[in-house]
Write an enzyme that holds these catalytic residues in place. Structure first.
Site, PDB file in Angstrom:
ATOM      1  N   CYS A 182      -4.376  -0.682  -2.287  1.00  0.00           N
ATOM      2  CA  CYS A 182      -4.670   0.708  -2.383  1.00  0.00           C
ATOM      3  C   CYS A 182      -4.375   1.132  -3.986  1.00  0.00           C
ATOM      4  CB  CYS A 182      -4.211   1.791  -1.534  1.00  0.00           C
ATOM      5  SG  CYS A 182      -2.606   2.202  -1.834  1.00  0.00           S
ATOM      6  N   CYS A 225       0.872  -1.219  -0.045  1.00  0.00           N
ATOM      7  CA  CYS A 225       0.101  -0.113  -0.111  1.00  0.00           C
ATOM      8  C   CYS A 225       0.860   1.238  -0.122  1.00  0.00           C
ATOM      9  CB  CYS A 225      -0.930  -0.055   1.062  1.00  0.00           C
ATOM     10  SG  CYS A 225      -0.305   0.245   2.825  1.00  0.00           S
ATOM     11  N   CYS A 247       3.321   0.450  -8.351  1.00  0.00           N
ATOM     12  CA  CYS A 247       3.907  -1.052  -7.987  1.00  0.00           C
ATOM     13  C   CYS A 247       4.981  -1.372  -9.157  1.00  0.00           C
ATOM     14  CB  CYS A 247       2.745  -2.170  -8.230  1.00  0.00           C
ATOM     15  SG  CYS A 247       3.322  -3.653  -7.554  1.00  0.00           S
TER      16      CYS A 247
END
Length: 139
Positions: A79, A7, A86
């Site tokens: 999230c 997250c 990412c």
């Protein structure tokens, strides 16, 4: 199986997911959590998880760099911001995304501490249900 919950700040949502995975998935997995940044462990997250019988007080906020060369089997972004930033994981890593509300943001407009904690409890319970669904994958 090594699972990473990712997250934004690794302060709440991914920490809760890691705690639930430890509790619900047992020895079948090695759960980890990290954030795009390390924002510190959220005390309200610790409190509401303890209410549910899960102690995350010993966990610490960390980034992917802090995890070194761990090779994950599954990366779960919890999230939207984490999904957007990412990194690409090499190899056979499976990635899934499930966005949860940020309870700390919602708590920022709460009129009382109890109202603030209600946001954390809702997300905690949603996270538990999600991890329970994940558990069906490992049985």
């Amino acid at each position: 199986m090594k699972i990473l919950f990712l997250c934004t700040g690794n302060s709440c949502r991914s920490q809760m997911a890691e705690g639930w995975a430890r509790r619900l998935l047992g020895a079948s997995v090695e759960p980890y959590s990290a954030g795009v940044v390390a924002a510190g462990l959220d005390p309200r997250a610790v409190k509401v998880m303890a209410e549910a019988g899960v102690d995350i007080s010993g966990q610490r906020s960390k980034t992917l760099d802090d995890l070194g060369e761990v090779e994950f089997d599954l990366v779960v972004t919890v999230c939207d911001r984490a999904r957007e930033s990412c990194p690409i994981f090499p190899g056979r890593v499976k990635a899934i995304h499930r966005s949860f509300d940020d309870p700390s943001t919602l708590a920022g407009v709460a009129r009382s501490e109890e109202e603030a904690l209600a946001h954390y409890r809702r997300v905690r319970d949603e996270m538990r249900a999600f991890v329970e669904e994940l558990s069906k994958t490992f049985k």
